[in-house]
Design an enzyme around this catalytic site. Structure first.
Site, mmCIF file in Angstrom:
data_model
loop_
_atom_site.group_PDB
_atom_site.id
_atom_site.type_symbol
_atom_site.label_atom_id
_atom_site.label_comp_id
_atom_site.label_asym_id
_atom_site.label_seq_id
_atom_site.Cartn_x
_atom_site.Cartn_y
_atom_site.Cartn_z
ATOM 1 N N ARG A 148 49.581 23.980 71.765
ATOM 2 C CA ARG A 148 49.205 23.162 70.612
ATOM 3 C C ARG A 148 49.061 24.039 69.371
ATOM 4 O O ARG A 148 48.725 25.214 69.472
ATOM 5 C CB ARG A 148 47.882 22.435 70.881
ATOM 6 C CG ARG A 148 48.024 21.272 71.846
ATOM 7 C CD ARG A 148 46.728 20.504 72.001
ATOM 8 N NE ARG A 148 45.728 21.266 72.733
ATOM 9 C CZ ARG A 148 44.754 21.949 72.180
ATOM 10 N NH1 ARG A 148 44.581 21.954 70.873
ATOM 11 N NH2 ARG A 148 43.900 22.629 72.918
ATOM 12 N N TYR A 175 56.328 20.760 72.473
ATOM 13 C CA TYR A 175 55.253 21.074 73.424
ATOM 14 C C TYR A 175 54.352 19.865 73.670
ATOM 15 O O TYR A 175 54.002 19.136 72.719
ATOM 16 C CB TYR A 175 54.410 22.268 72.920
ATOM 17 C CG TYR A 175 53.191 22.438 73.789
ATOM 18 C CD1 TYR A 175 53.315 22.976 75.067
ATOM 19 C CD2 TYR A 175 51.935 21.971 73.393
ATOM 20 C CE1 TYR A 175 52.224 23.066 75.917
ATOM 21 C CE2 TYR A 175 50.838 22.056 74.236
ATOM 22 C CZ TYR A 175 50.987 22.605 75.491
ATOM 23 O OH TYR A 175 49.907 22.673 76.328
ATOM 24 N N LYS A 219 47.075 13.691 73.333
ATOM 25 C CA LYS A 219 46.028 14.147 72.404
ATOM 26 C C LYS A 219 46.048 13.341 71.103
ATOM 27 O O LYS A 219 45.000 13.010 70.548
ATOM 28 C CB LYS A 219 46.210 15.627 72.087
ATOM 29 C CG LYS A 219 46.218 16.529 73.304
ATOM 30 C CD LYS A 219 44.942 16.431 74.067
ATOM 31 C CE LYS A 219 44.910 17.476 75.176
ATOM 32 N NZ LYS A 219 43.665 17.372 75.949
ATOM 33 N N HIS A 278 37.302 13.928 75.434
ATOM 34 C CA HIS A 278 38.093 14.931 76.146
ATOM 35 C C HIS A 278 37.374 15.251 77.461
ATOM 36 O O HIS A 278 36.784 16.318 77.609
ATOM 37 C CB HIS A 278 38.203 16.180 75.251
ATOM 38 C CG HIS A 278 39.197 17.192 75.709
ATOM 39 N ND1 HIS A 278 39.110 18.523 75.375
ATOM 40 C CD2 HIS A 278 40.308 17.081 76.459
ATOM 41 C CE1 HIS A 278 40.121 19.187 75.894
ATOM 42 N NE2 HIS A 278 40.867 18.340 76.559
ATOM 43 N N SER A 309 39.947 22.965 76.451
ATOM 44 C CA SER A 309 41.224 23.162 77.143
ATOM 45 C C SER A 309 41.201 24.460 77.942
ATOM 46 O O SER A 309 40.712 25.481 77.453
ATOM 47 C CB SER A 309 42.345 23.246 76.113
ATOM 48 O OG SER A 309 42.216 22.200 75.194
ATOM 49 N N CYS A 322 39.592 25.230 80.712
ATOM 50 C CA CYS A 322 38.316 25.625 81.328
ATOM 51 C C CYS A 322 38.125 24.976 82.697
ATOM 52 O O CYS A 322 37.002 24.925 83.202
ATOM 53 C CB CYS A 322 37.149 25.264 80.421
ATOM 54 S SG CYS A 322 37.026 26.310 78.973
ATOM 55 N N ASP A 352 41.543 14.624 82.116
ATOM 56 C CA ASP A 352 41.574 15.178 80.748
ATOM 57 C C ASP A 352 40.929 14.270 79.702
ATOM 58 O O ASP A 352 40.336 14.762 78.759
ATOM 59 C CB ASP A 352 43.033 15.455 80.351
ATOM 60 C CG ASP A 352 43.153 16.322 79.103
ATOM 61 O OD1 ASP A 352 42.382 17.288 78.970
ATOM 62 O OD2 ASP A 352 44.010 16.031 78.249
ATOM 63 N N ARG A 390 52.848 24.742 82.392
ATOM 64 C CA ARG A 390 52.260 23.449 82.739
ATOM 65 C C ARG A 390 53.009 22.751 83.864
ATOM 66 O O ARG A 390 54.207 22.979 84.069
ATOM 67 C CB ARG A 390 52.315 22.530 81.513
ATOM 68 C CG ARG A 390 51.489 23.005 80.337
ATOM 69 C CD ARG A 390 50.042 22.680 80.538
ATOM 70 N NE ARG A 390 49.174 23.180 79.482
ATOM 71 C CZ ARG A 390 48.030 22.596 79.147
ATOM 72 N NH1 ARG A 390 47.615 21.514 79.754
ATOM 73 N NH2 ARG A 390 47.264 23.123 78.215
HETATM 74 C C1 OXD Z 1 44.736 20.585 76.282
HETATM 75 C C2 OXD Z 1 45.496 19.851 77.293
HETATM 76 O O1 OXD Z 1 45.314 21.422 75.567
HETATM 77 O O2 OXD Z 1 44.871 19.065 78.020
HETATM 78 O O3 OXD Z 1 43.532 20.337 76.170
HETATM 79 O O4 OXD Z 1 46.728 20.001 77.372
HETATM 80 MN MN MN Z 2 42.841 18.739 77.398
#
Ligand code: OXD
Ligand code: MN
Length: 590
Positions: free
Chosen positions: A80, A208, A217, A237, A259, A261, A286, A375
């Site tokens: 991002r 991306y 998002k 989130h 993100s 974690c 998420d 990913r």
């Molecule tokens: C983030 C994702 O970047 O979930 O938080 O992809």
């Molecule tokens: Mn996320």
């Protein structure tokens, strides 16, 4: 080849507004063809075949990873881009100091020039999608227009896309408009623009996930957080996990972490063998949309239908569920490859990479083999711990909300807020070390309130006020917690093993909700005493445990001063109630 003839014939009757918008985008972007996505398996197969043929996808080892594919992104387009992400409200104050702001007219004009003619020689795909169960009154719809077949494939996994969504849009007339083009993938001509007042998104120059899969998002967090404020709910989130205790009762917990974690791991946690009788069910990994219910509880749906997770670190020991989930029908992005064409990433204990994520011969001198933000995209139903209640139209009732960050020190393993209002301060105060999910330096500690710093579509001051108002409407609000799985000792070693062992902390929370578990009061909230956590079979010594459950007054005085400074930057938009809570905490600490 796709042609305009692919257009569903009854469409213009079904949704005139969508058809008119598509027509205006066609005029601007000049695609050679238009393809409306139906959301069928045949469609996904056709697109995959097309991408395999032109080399944009690579099939992986069919014996070990059946139905799996690899996509490689441009090396400068792997995460991002927060610095290129804007909230375009008429007044800059409405976007707040937490967002980049641009005047909506100016942003539209800038993007119009970038989009002009950008789809020549390309197909324009129209993806109608529904965020949330298709029959849920809590769900909201959108339409993404994109020129990237890779984005289409991802959206088909991540959302309920196709005809049913289009029918829902036709019925209730409203939808979020998301216009996306990969452009030339030039970081100098890359913008992710949000227009919450118009419920629209314009994203240019990136392929991306978080920048390009607009349902995720951009819609389900930035635009939805704005919608949620006007409609009286919360778009967060957060993962949503169901925990079935040894007596067979299931309680749901929603947890916000920045993100990278471990939200996905926590959402599909494997209970440790030494805690028999527990079962874990994933509702979401998420994003959670949280609605006050008629019964005074908070109810959650997961707006997504798939998982777009970080690959490195996944292995059968850390998370067997996640590892099993991604062994078939998974789209990998930016992982490495072994000699026999299996995907490979750091953290796997078997196999070795021969090609790195860019497809070059692997050379450790050039860094990790898989990109740290590589990913997987996979249907939620592939998860062995998937909860069938993910499809419940009313969502699942939430017993506890958890905020967390990645902090080497200061934040203890867990503490409980005194009440909802104090919990809003606890969430607003979260700080965390940055990760590879966004472009920029990794490991820098920054405030990330409610893990929403990159995702809140409006001024955080107004957002906290909205949290307070939602809480005031709940007769039976969830309890609120803060956790930190990432505390380290002086040598830099993690004090807490994390992964499945985190269940011990969640079990304590549920014990608190049931009025059964003990706790010790501290200046910042309630902590478990060592005897309050179920530590059977856990290899954490008493000293480590004491360190994990300590609130160091010196460090916390400094922390509270930093929190005060941070919150004050929201000026008169900061709710007075948060300052009161902060003052009370400072006094308790003194
Ligand atoms: C983030 C994702 O970047 O979930 O938080 O992809
Ligand atoms: Mn996320």
């Amino acid at each position: 080849m796709a042609t305009a003839a692919h257009m569903l014939t009854p469409l213009p009757r079904l949704s005139r507004t969508v058809a008119e918008w598509v027509e205006s985008v066609r005029e601007l972007t000049q695609p050679r063809a238009i393809q409306w996505c139906e959301g069928t398996e045949a469609e996904a197969r056709e697109l995959t075949a097309q991408l395999l043929k032109n080399g944009e996808l690579k099939a992986l080892n069919e014996q070990h990873f059946p139905g799996c594919h690899l996509a490689r992104s441009a090396p400068n387009d792997v995460a991002r881009v927060e610095h290129l992400t804007y909230i375009c409200t008429r007044s800059p104050e409405d976007a707040g100091p937490n967002n980049n702001w641009m005047d909506p007219q100016q942003a539209h004009a800038k993007l119009r020039e970038l989009f002009r003619g950008c789809m020549r020689e390309r197909t324009l795909y129209v993806i109608p999608y529904c965020m949330g169960p298709i029959d849920s009154p809590l769900s909201r719809c959108g339409v993404e227009i994109t020129d990237s077949p890779y984005v289409v494939l991802n959206m088909l996994i991540m959302t309920r896309a196709g005809r049913a969504a289009l029918e829902r849009i036709a019925q209730n007339g409203s939808f979020v408009r998301g216009l996306h083009s990969t452009g030339e993938l030039d970081p100098e001509r890359r913008f992710i623009m949000h227009f919450p007042e118009e419920l629209s998104i314009e994203s240019f120059g990136s392929g991306y996930g978080g920048n390009a899969l607009l349902g995720k998002k951009c819609h389900a967090l930035r635009i939805a957080s704005w919608q949620a404020r006007t409609e009286g709910w919360l778009a967060e989130h957060m993962l949503i996990v169901g925990l079935q205790n040894p007596s067979g009762e299931t309680h749901y917990v929603a947890c916000a972490f920045p993100s990278g974690c471990g939200k996905t791991n926590l959402a599909m946690l494997i209970p440790p063998g030494s805690l028999p009788g527990w079962r874990v069910f994933t509702v979401g990994d998420d994003i959670a949309w949280l609605h006050p219910g008629a019964d005074g509880r908070l109810w959650a749906i997961n707006p997504e239908a798939g998982l777009f997770g970080v690959v490195p670190g996944t292995n059968p020991d850390t998370n067997r569920n996640a590892y099993e989930m991604i062994r078939r029908d998974t789209l990998f992005t930016n992982v490495a490859l072994t000699a026999d064409n299996q995907p490979w990433w750091e953290g796997l204990t078997t196999g070795k990479p021969v090609l790195d994520w860019q497809g070059r011969r692997y050379d450790p001198a050039r860094g990790p083999a898989a990109h740290p933000n590589s990913r997987f995209t996979v249907s939620a139903r592939r998860n062995p711990a998937w909860s069938p209640h993910s499809e419940d139209a009313c969502g699942v009732p939430i017993s506890a909300l958890v905020f967390g960050g990645r902090r080497r020190e200061v934040a203890p393993l867990v503490y409980e807020a005194r009440d909802w209002q104090h919990g809003v301060l606890v969430g607003a105060s979260v700080a965390s070390e940055t990760t590879a999910a966004a472009v920029g330096q990794v490991g820098v500690t920054r405030r990330d309130p409610m893990a929403m710093k990159p995702f809140c579509g409006y001024n955080f001051g107004d957002y906290w006020q909205h949290w307070l108002s939602v809480g005031a409407r709940l007769a039976r609000p969830p309890r609120i917690y803060q956790v930190n799985w990432f505390r380290r000792d002086a040598q830099g070693k993690f004090l807490w093993p994390g992964y499945g062992e985190n269940l011990r902390v969640l079990a304590w929370m549920l014990g608190r909700c049931a009025g059964k578990a003990g706790a010790v009061e501290s200046a910042i909230g309630w902590l478990p005493g060592p005897q309050d956590l179920d530590l059977r079979g856990l290899n954490v010594g008493p000293e480590a445990l004491a360190a994990l459950l300590t609130v160091d007054p010196g460090l916390w005085r400094k922390e509270l001063a930093e929190i005060r400074e941070y919150l004050s930057s929201y000026g008169n938009r900061l709710p007075a109630a948060l300052l009161t809570e902060l003052k009370n905490t400072e006094q308790r600490l003194a």
